[in-house]
Design an enzyme around this catalytic site. Structure first.
Site, PDB file in Angstrom:
ATOM      1  N   ASP A 115       5.462 -38.568 -56.129  1.00  0.00           N
ATOM      2  CA  ASP A 115       4.432 -38.063 -55.212  1.00  0.00           C
ATOM      3  C   ASP A 115       3.080 -37.927 -55.914  1.00  0.00           C
ATOM      4  OD1 ASP A 115       3.609 -37.309 -52.682  1.00  0.00           O
ATOM      5  OD2 ASP A 115       4.173 -35.213 -52.927  1.00  0.00           O
ATOM      6  N   ASN A 165      -1.979 -33.655 -55.950  1.00  0.00           N
ATOM      7  CA  ASN A 165      -1.059 -33.137 -56.952  1.00  0.00           C
ATOM      8  C   ASN A 165      -1.589 -33.271 -58.376  1.00  0.00           C
ATOM      9  OD1 ASN A 165       0.719 -32.430 -54.951  1.00  0.00           O
ATOM     10  ND2 ASN A 165       1.869 -34.333 -55.076  1.00  0.00           N
ATOM     11  N   ASP A 178       3.519 -30.216 -58.563  1.00  0.00           N
ATOM     12  CA  ASP A 178       4.309 -30.485 -57.363  1.00  0.00           C
ATOM     13  C   ASP A 178       5.383 -31.544 -57.625  1.00  0.00           C
ATOM     14  OD1 ASP A 178       5.453 -30.554 -54.921  1.00  0.00           O
ATOM     15  OD2 ASP A 178       3.667 -31.130 -53.811  1.00  0.00           O
TER      16      ASP A 178
END
Length: 185
Positions: free
Chosen positions: A65, A70, A87
């Site tokens: 991700d 992030n 994250d």
């Protein structure tokens, strides 16, 4: 950094993590006037992120991700920017048995998803994070993603289309050939 791991008296596991001050790369790009970060700043942020990802990949972890949301930017007293990747909520250990693409990436991150995440049952490798970092580099320089459209249009574009050229979106600076090549592959 994880400072402690424990379980409450009720049996609920928890982590004690480092408190991050600063802003996300997403917020920095949103607040930034113009068409993107200066090239030296963009490359510095992405290089630090790549170094963090190298460390994570050596530990056998795939983030899955990577995106501006992030990546945390902190500044020290000397005004030096430091990057923290956070994250890891959908991260996976690469050697886990049975961890495959049956867990589709969240729709909110389709713009950063590598093509193999949509076409292969064995996509769990560092390349998907490297691909997402390339998309993040493109966006950090231009404030735009390489492909636009609805979810399925973006997925199709990542698989079949050629990304727009940095020089078409950033006419205010000379894009070095190596940097352009990195985002056009």
């Amino acid at each position: 950094s994880i400072k402690d791991v424990d379980v409450t008296e009720e049996g609920v596991p928890f982590l004690v993590m480092e408190y991050l001050q600063g802003t996300t790369l997403r917020q920095c790009l949103t607040d930034l006037p113009g068409s993107g970060l200066p090239l030296n700043q963009a490359v510095n942020i992405i290089m630090q992120t790549a170094e963090a990802m190298r460390y994570v990949h050596q530990a056998g972890i795939i983030h899955r991700d990577i995106k501006p949301d992030n990546i945390q930017l902190t500044v020290n007293n000397e005004r030096t920017v430091f990057v923290k990747v956070f994250d890891f909520g959908i991260a996976r250990v690469q050697q886990e048995i049975g961890v495959t693409s049956t867990q589709k990436p969240p729709p909110s991150t389709l713009a950063y998803a590598a093509p193999e995440m949509h076409i292969s049952a064995d996509y769990l490798n560092p390349a998907i994070d490297v691909y997402a970092l390339g998309v993040t580099l493109f966006e950090t320089i231009t404030k735009e993603r390489p492909f636009a459209g609805t979810g399925i249009e973006v997925v199709w574009s990542h698989m079949k289309a050629t990304p727009r050229k940095l020089g078409q979106l950033r006419t205010d600076v000379k894009i070095p050939a190596q940097l352009a090549e990195l985002t056009e592959q």
